[in-house]
Design a protein around this motif. Structure first.
Motif, short mmCIF file in Angstrom:
data_model
loop_
_atom_site.label_atom_id
_atom_site.label_comp_id
_atom_site.label_asym_id
_atom_site.label_seq_id
_atom_site.Cartn_x
_atom_site.Cartn_y
_atom_site.Cartn_z
N VAL A 555 -1.03 59.70 7.72
CA VAL A 555 -1.08 58.26 8.00
C VAL A 555 -0.74 57.93 9.45
CG1 VAL A 555 -0.75 57.39 5.67
CG2 VAL A 555 1.24 58.02 7.01
N HIS A 556 -0.35 58.97 10.21
CA HIS A 556 -0.05 58.72 11.62
C HIS A 556 -0.86 59.63 12.52
CE1 HIS A 556 2.99 56.37 9.79
NE2 HIS A 556 3.79 57.37 9.51
N ASP A 558 -3.02 59.03 14.40
CA ASP A 558 -3.39 58.42 15.67
C ASP A 558 -2.31 58.59 16.74
OD1 ASP A 558 -1.63 56.88 14.21
OD2 ASP A 558 -2.37 54.98 15.00
N ASN A 559 -1.15 59.07 16.36
CA ASN A 559 -0.06 59.15 17.33
C ASN A 559 0.77 60.40 17.04
OD1 ASN A 559 2.19 58.82 18.94
ND2 ASN A 559 2.23 56.60 18.67
N GLU A 562 4.71 60.20 17.81
CA GLU A 562 5.49 59.46 16.83
C GLU A 562 5.51 60.17 15.48
OE1 GLU A 562 7.50 57.00 16.86
OE2 GLU A 562 7.26 56.49 18.97
N LYS A 566 8.70 61.26 13.43
CA LYS A 566 8.93 60.85 12.05
C LYS A 566 9.18 62.07 11.17
CE LYS A 566 7.11 58.25 8.14
NZ LYS A 566 6.15 57.25 7.67
N ARG A 569 12.61 63.10 11.53
CA ARG A 569 13.47 62.17 10.82
C ARG A 569 13.48 62.47 9.32
NH1 ARG A 569 11.54 57.40 13.60
NH2 ARG A 569 10.16 56.95 11.86
N MET A 573 16.61 63.45 7.06
CA MET A 573 17.02 62.75 5.84
C MET A 573 17.18 63.73 4.68
SD MET A 573 14.47 59.50 6.24
CE MET A 573 14.63 58.84 4.58
N ALA A 998 18.31 58.19 8.09
CA ALA A 998 17.05 57.51 8.37
C ALA A 998 17.19 56.56 9.56
CB ALA A 998 16.59 56.73 7.14
N MET B 1 0.13 53.51 15.88
CA MET B 1 1.05 53.11 16.97
C MET B 1 2.33 52.52 16.39
SD MET B 1 0.51 53.48 20.17
CE MET B 1 1.40 52.15 20.99
N GLU B 2 3.45 53.04 16.82
CA GLU B 2 4.72 52.39 16.47
C GLU B 2 4.73 51.07 17.21
OE1 GLU B 2 9.30 53.43 15.67
OE2 GLU B 2 7.68 54.83 15.51
N ASN B 9 11.72 48.82 18.58
CA ASN B 9 11.04 49.70 17.64
C ASN B 9 11.75 49.59 16.31
OD1 ASN B 9 9.28 51.59 16.87
ND2 ASN B 9 9.78 53.00 18.53
N LYS B 11 13.50 49.70 12.80
CA LYS B 11 13.77 50.77 11.83
C LYS B 11 13.68 50.15 10.44
CE LYS B 11 17.00 52.98 14.91
NZ LYS B 11 18.42 52.98 15.27
N ILE B 34 -4.08 54.34 8.01
CA ILE B 34 -3.06 54.42 9.06
C ILE B 34 -2.11 53.24 8.97
CG2 ILE B 34 -2.73 54.52 11.58
CD1 ILE B 34 -4.37 56.85 10.75
N TYR B 35 -0.82 53.48 9.05
CA TYR B 35 0.14 52.39 9.17
C TYR B 35 1.23 52.81 10.15
CZ TYR B 35 2.64 54.93 5.36
OH TYR B 35 3.24 55.86 4.58
N PRO B 36 2.01 51.86 10.69
CA PRO B 36 2.98 52.23 11.72
C PRO B 36 4.07 53.17 11.19
CG PRO B 36 3.09 49.87 11.23
CD PRO B 36 1.95 50.40 10.48
N PRO B 37 4.55 54.08 12.02
CA PRO B 37 5.49 55.10 11.54
C PRO B 37 6.94 54.62 11.44
CG PRO B 37 4.89 55.53 13.81
CD PRO B 37 4.14 54.31 13.40
N ASN B 38 7.15 53.31 11.50
CA ASN B 38 8.52 52.81 11.47
C ASN B 38 9.20 52.96 10.12
OD1 ASN B 38 6.71 51.39 13.32
ND2 ASN B 38 8.61 50.48 14.06
N LEU B 39 8.41 53.13 9.09
CA LEU B 39 8.98 53.15 7.74
C LEU B 39 9.64 54.48 7.43
CD1 LEU B 39 9.13 51.57 5.01
CD2 LEU B 39 7.12 52.86 4.34
N ARG B 40 10.87 54.42 6.91
CA ARG B 40 11.57 55.62 6.43
C ARG B 40 11.65 55.52 4.92
NH1 ARG B 40 12.24 53.86 11.70
NH2 ARG B 40 13.84 55.00 12.86
#
Lengths: 1002, 334
Positions: A555-556, A558-559, A562, A566, A569, A573, A998, B1-2, B9, B11, B34-40
């Motif tokens: 899902v990432h 594209d980057n 990051e 992740k 991370r 966790m 996290a 993209m985050e 950014n 969390k 695709i979704y932003p990588p901010n999710l833990r």
């Protein structure tokens, strides 16, 4: 029956029916070979978006079953396979199965999908009803089990021209194998279950509806796929001509059903309900969609279906226009809208729709003739498998059983009940069954008490699936810096057999006491890795997974930077939680090998006999002084079988069976304990111990308060009519009026009693046969003679029985007198009709047994809104309660026919046998645990737990979890006001550790 | 993209139930949405197992947003865990609002196993919302002490016996008849829970404000950000429970000091039910041999002298258990 019969059972069909049979058999200790023609399990149900009447997401409820079947050690999946030959007899069939090559190695494929991405060939996707495209190498649907891809030989360029092999080139796992050959496999099995389904009718033949010509005429299954979030339009409804969202949808019912011209004359049973469901579902997607359903009768006959119908009409504004078989669909001059002409209130009307959906019926599967020849089974007049009213699960060949749609159209819960029932019949205990079973030996578990965490981290590249996005070596280096980690490494494929071996070696080498795998979703491989570390001498719960594929690299993509961050991370966790993991024990509890069956009617007797036949003791408890229940009042059957004779036979069998102890004039007073270990007190003073309980307490006939019942001797109920007809002195009537839905489908009791329409038709036919000159009228709202019962409705019409429809708000008016006068308004003719019957028969509702309230409290199981027992799940667990070890069947669950009662009784027996056949049942490791020092006995947990797994001990006033019953949801832990409850493996400190890791920077 | 907004950014922590939402998140992966990588993501067995106190803990530890996802209503793998979660989170959002933190930072969503696309959309949208809200005010080097205190107090309040009990038995109060065999109107039940939430929050704040240093009502009002008129009522109750003492009278204002010691969790009802029960048990044990009926009578009389932890009135013969379900709310009364 052959001496020394083998244990294994062959199940054909990998849909919900075959899967349920396989699971029940495998859980009762039988080896199962599951043969499926397609490349993945799931059958028709996997294509559905929602299921009626609960609107559950079909895939959500199906996928846990898919995973369970896919991983069960005693189920051997044979995908892309078909049965080619059967020899032998019950107890020892020799079957030949032809397994078509998949051209992808099951062991190596990781399901990443790169092959399909690279494949140049596009073909229409059958799974989406050809509304989308798939590649020549494909997986049926994203959640498919097995997840291995498959090459479609017919369309593959390599197989057609000898060139291409793009998939092979790009497959990092080297899983593509063009050299696979068809395999012929011979198996010996004790019995066979036919669990494959029916096929939807192809409406192309009905040229009047313009399917295939008019672009905006689609089938219900096409709409179903559109509504599905994983479908061709991602859950958007787009009409084919212009991709616009339709505003008005028209549903045409009975396409290929109830017709002497197209399809079959039988009713396909499910179409009315799925049309309602799709109309509601469409409305949920787009609130301004208006739907209208054109039908002859609205057949919402199942449990709580009528409620659903009312909701569709009142809450969602779905229009239902009865009395209409639509003649044709026309196209408007401008645009591509569609015109439907129909009749209402005695006049012809016209309505324009943006989209017309044909509710297609169900037909026997294509290869039914071939298969019936291979198996030697007989088919009925409709080319479905022939079964009997009292033997609904048996084919004409002993040892071959049938479940689901193959013996007639039916919905999912009926299918699941049949599947369980067939499993019970097919699994005869045998000496040799142990031999086939998988047994695993494990080394002793390492004691980690007091030892500092020594964590090993294995990071998977998954070919390029993770490695192509995430800097895997970087993640490994990072992992090494985390507290407690003593070893970290990367693997190309962590799930491969050699890496599994190396994980075991590393555990030894570095003396690891916790293992983390950072790879794909724990939903697919957690159990596998747990098994691996168990083989390496660690408790399986000392394992944690970091999902860096589905929830990171995929899902990432594209980057990369990051994504790598992740992934680190996620590993951090997992490490934080892993340090706090504790070994968990699965606590075995012994099983009392006997059953308590409540209710001595047909269902109770059938269930008792089935359990006794498998060698277990049964206590059959009946409130009355005689067995038989409601069945005692049923004197004739439509199929010509004699219900009384069969009932006598069952009663005799129950009374003479040494395994069955019949308690007459007895009721249940109290019961306590949990699955495997119930203790009950009966009103005859006996105290019994039992492992399971089956509720088969039946239902009662409603005593009408309306239509002069009880005031006029010529007003009688349906059952009273049957009793009178069986008497010698029955006076030939001149005119008989039968009123339907008395006490059903009204404000007080909104649901349909399911059986009354068919009984009315049956009795009308019987009266006509005996007194051909009499006039018989049936006053009804919808005739619900579903399935093959439609035949008798047709017959009754031909014999001259007159059917008059009345509207809900305009019931017939009865006037006292000699003779009685019945006046009713026929909305079709818009005329009042006056009848002067000498016998007025009220078709009274089947109402819940008044004892249900008390019983539900004693057993701590729920009742539905209308007072019948409420099963654990309306679709997939029709005879289970949420509480393990207690089952329900027959009229106690909802009104139904004799054959359906028998199927359910068999199913309840089968489900009960999955416990009774075990010496011990193991609790889950992940269960709640009560800290007694903190518990104050406030009973909040008791109120929250849906499984009755936690109770305050009246002695100590402390909560106590009964581990075998606890399902490990943790709702009690989150709700405990004194924080005295912990869900093991997901404890508060473990979650907070994960949370902290996290949020940490980096 | 985050998502980057002035270098911010967010969390985001996600609690996903194993059966529907986690599977939905997996499907988003399988379908490559695709979704932003901010999710833990933290996997839990059921959204019903998500502890409200843990969620507040998350904010205290610096999460900018928290997303809880469960099966759609009616789809719960465990019958109705998701509805418990929904109820708790609804109350929790109100509680968070009291602290001054934006309740939009906490969200509950239903995601089924086939809604991969929806999941990706929800995450993207939620990250946007939180980015707009800006960083969590209690995180970082200069935390907002007011909100931090508020959150600390809120965590104590949800962890406390009374609110937790009411919140978790709310469904019973709504669906089971009360002591008079009548159904409780659901608004009324709702009000009771809401009032309990406000009370417990206020009391925890008072306990925190008076910790270490005696304070007058006026001072408490300023420190705890509560109206003066409400404070005295709570203080009477807290004094009754021995949680607050009056140390001196300055001028005409009495000063109050919390009995909560340094490092001790704030609780307005420390093991209250236990205290009730133990006092009854000790009393009964010290009685000479009496028959069952007398014992029952004694228990009843004893209970009358204790406060009901629902309505918080002293129980009396005229006690109107209008919403109370005798025996359901209290583990002691049977």
């Amino acid at each position: 029956m052959v001496e020394n019969s083998v244990g294994a059972v062959l199940v054909i069909g990998g849909g919900i029916s075959g899967m349920q049979s396989s699971l029940d058999l495998a859980n009762s200790g039988f080896k199962v070979y599951l043969v499926e023609k397609a490349s993945a399990l799931g059958g028709r149900m996997s294509q559905l978006d929602k299921t009626f009447p609960t609107n559950d997401c079909s895939m959500c409820i199906l996928s846990p079953k898919l995973v369970e079947v896919g991983r069960h050690p005693n189920i051997e999946l044979m995908m892309s396979s078909e049965l080619t030959n059967v020899e032998g007899e019950k107890g020892g069939f020799q079957v030949t199965v032809l397994k078509h090559p998949r051209y992808v190695d099951d062991e190596k494929c990781v399901g990443c999908g790169v092959c399909a991405e690279k494949c140049p060939i596009k073909v229409p996707n059958e799974f989406d009803m050809e509304q989308s495209e798939r590649k020549a190498i494909y997986r049926m649907y994203p959640q498919a089990i097995p997840m291995t891809f498959v090459i479609d030989e017919k369309n593959c360029t390599y197989f057609r021209t000898g060139k291409c092999k793009a998939c092979e080139k790009f497959c990092e796992a080297k899983a593509i194998d063009f050299d696979q050959k068809p395999e012929e496999i011979t198996l010996t099995v004790q019995s066979i279950i036919l669990g494959f389904g029916a096929k939807p009718y192809n409406p192309r033949a009905i040229s009047e509806y313009g399917y295939g010509v008019l672009p905006n005429v689609i089938t219900s299954l096409e709409l179903e796929r559109m509504l599905s979030a994983t479908g061709p339009t991602m859950g958007e409804i787009q009409r084919p001509s212009d991709g616009e969202v339709p505003k008005r949808i028209g549903f045409i019912q009975c396409v290929g059903s109830r017709s002497e011209v197209y399809g079959g004359i039988y009713c396909s049973s499910v179409c009315c309900m799925y049309a309602l469901k799709e109309a509601i579902d469409a409305h949920d997607h787009y609130p301004d969609i208006q739907s209208r359903i054109f039908c002859m009768d609205m057949r919402a006959f199942g449990k709580e279906f009528e409620d659903y119908r009312i909701r569709a009409e009142e809450e969602y504004g779905v229009g239902i226009t009865r009395n209409n078989r639509i003649a044709s669909v026309g196209e408007t001059l401008k645009g591509d809208n569609l015109i439907i002409n129909y009749s209402e209130m005695g006049e012809i009307r016209e309505e324009i729709f943006d989209l017309v959906v044909l509710s297609v019926g169900l037909e026997p599967p294509e290869n039914i003739e071939e298969i019936s020849k291979v198996l030697g089974i007989s088919l009925n007049e409709f080319d479905f498998c022939q079964t009997g009213m009292f033997t609904p699960l048996e084919t004409s060949i002993p040892g071959i059983y049938v479940s689901g749609m193959l013996s007639g159209p039916r919905d999912i819960p009926d299918t699941v009940a049949q599947a369980s029932g067939a499993a019970s019949l097919a699994g005869t205990p045998s000496e040799k069954k142990e031999e086939d079973l998988q047994k695993r030996e494990y080394p002793a578990e390492k004691d980690i008490e007091g030892v500092e965490p020594r964590i090993g981290v294995f990071v998977c590249h998954c070919g390029i699936n993770i490695g192509g996005v995430v800097d895997v070596p970087g993640v490994v280096e990072y992992a090494k810096t985390l507290p407690g980690v003593v070893h970290a490494e990367d693997n190309l494929y962590t799930c491969s057999l050699d890496t599994q071996k190396s994980i075991r070696e590393r555990i030894e080498e570095h003396n690891l006491n916790r293992v983390i795998v950072a790879s794909c979703s724990p939903r697919s491989y957690e159990k596998l890795f747990q098994e691996t570390i168990r083989e390496g001498g660690l408790n399986p719960y000392l394992f944690e997974m970091a999902n860096i594929r589905e929830q990171c690299s995929w899902v990432h993509s594209d980057n990369h930077e990051e994504a790598t961050k992740k992934a680190k991370r996620l590993v951090r966790m997992a490490v934080a939680k892993a340090g706090l993991l504790r070994p968990l024990e699965k606590i075995p509890v012994s099983v009392t090998k006997s059953a308590l069956v409540l209710g001595g009617g047909l269902s109770g007797m059938v269930a008792s006999l089935e359990i006794a036949q498998k060698g277990f003791d049964v206590h059959l408890v009946e409130k009355m002084d005689v067995l038989g229940g409601n069945m005692r009042r049923v004197t004739h059957s439509l199929t010509g079988e004699d219900p009384q004779a069969i009932m006598e036979e069952k009663m005799e069998a129950c009374q003479s069976n040494p395994k069955i102890q019949v308690h007459l004039n007895t009721e249940l007073e109290n019961t306590e304990g949990y699955v495997g270990n119930f203790r009950s007190r009966l009103s005859d003073g006996s105290e019994i111990e039992h492992g399971v309980t089956i509720v088969a307490t039946g239902a009662v006939e409603y005593k009408p308060q309306e239509y002069l019942y009880g005031e006029d001797p010529n007003v009688i109920t349906q059952l009273e009519l049957e009793e009178r007809m069986s008497r010698e002195d029955f006076k030939p009537p001149q005119e008989v009026v039968i009123i339907q839905c008395v006490g059903s489908r009204n404000k007080e009791y909104p649901n349909c009693s399911r059986i009354c329409c068919t009984t009315a038709v049956g009795n009308a036919l019987e009266l006509k046969k005996r007194f051909p000159t009499s006039s018989i009228y049936v006053i009804f709202r919808d005739i619900r003679t579903y399935g093959f019962r439609e035949k008798y409705y047709k017959e009754a019409c031909k014999e001259g029985v007159i059917f008059i429809r009345f509207e809900d708000d305009d019931p017939p008016i009865i006037t006292k007198g000699e003779p009685l006068e019945v006046q009713v308004k026929d909305k079709f003719l818009m005329e009042d009709i006056l009848m002067k019957p000498d016998l007025l028969v009220l078709n009274a509702a089947t109402r819940p047994n008044p004892d249900n309230d008390g019983l539900s409290e004693i057993l701590k199981v729920p009742l539905s809104k209308d007072g019948f027992f409420l099963e654990a799940h309306a679709k997939l667990r029709p005879v289970d309660f949420a509480t393990d070890g207690i089952f329900v069947c027959g009229l106690a669950q909802s009104p139904k026919f004799v054959d359906e009662n028998i199927s359910q009784a068999m199913a309840a027996a089968a489900r009960a046998l999955t416990f009774l056949t075990k010496d011990e049942i193991e609790s889950e490791g992940v269960v709640s645990w009560v800290n007694e020092d903190l518990c104050v006995g406030c009973k909040t947990c008791e109120a929250i737990c849906p499984f009755g797994a936690i109770e305050v001990d009246p002695e100590t006033k402390k909560s106590k979890v009964s581990e075998p019953v606890c399902k490990g949801c943790g709702t009690c832990a989150a709700g405990c006001p004194e924080r005295a409850i912990t869900l093991r493996h997901f404890s508060r400190d473990q979650i907070i550790a994960q949370l902290t890791a996290a949020i940490e920077e980096g | 993209m985050e998502k980057e907004d002035n270098g911010f950014n967010p969390k985001i922590v996600g609690f996903l139930c194993n059966w529907c939402s986690y599977a939905g998140a997996d499907l988003a992966g399988v379908s490559r949405f695709i979704y932003p990588p901010n999710l833990r993501i933290i996997r839990v067995m059921c959204s019903g197992s998500v502890d409200p106190a843990v969620l507040i803990e998350g904010f205290l530890r610096g999460a900018d947003g928290i997303l809880v996802c469960g099966c759609h209503p009616g789809d719960c793998h465990y019958q109705d865990g998701n509805s418990h979660a929904a109820r708790r989170i609804e109350t929790l959002r109100k509680l968070i609002q009291l602290t001054g933190l934006e309740p939009e930072r906490l969200r509950m969503e239903w995601v089924s196993a086939s809604e991969g696309k929806r999941f990706a959309e929800i995450v993207t949208e939620f990250v946007d919302t939180v980015t707009e809200l800006g960083p969590n005010p209690v995180a970082g080097d200069a935390p907002d002490i007011d909100i931090m205190e508020g959150l600390y107090v809120a965590r104590s309040a949800v962890d406390d016996f009374r609110l937790s009990l009411l919140m978790n038995k709310e469904h019973l109060l709504e669906t089971k008849p009360n002591a008079f065999n009548r159904m409780n109107p659901s608004e009324k039940v709702h009000d009771v829970v809401e009032k309990a939430m406000l009370d417990e929050y206020a009391r925890c704040r008072i306990l925190l404000a008076t910790k270490g240093q005696p304070q007058s009502v006026k001072e408490i009002s300023e420190r705890a950000n509560l109206p003066e008129r409400e404070i005295l009522g709570h203080i009477v109750l807290l004094r009754d429970r021995g949680l607050v003492t009056m140390t001196e009278i300055r001028g005409i204002s009495p000063l109050y000091l919390s009995q909560i010691e340094e490092g001790q969790e704030i609780s307005t009802l420390p093991l209250w039910a236990k205290v009730q029960k133990e006092s009854i048990e000790t009393s009964i044990a010290s009685l000479p041999d009496v028959d069952e009926a007398t014992k029952k009578w004694i228990v009843r009389e004893l209970l009358l002298t204790l406060r009901c932890y629902n309505c918080e009135r002293r129980r009396s013969n005229v006690c109107h258990f209008s919403v109370c379900v005798r025996g359901l709310l209290s583990g002691v009364v049977e």
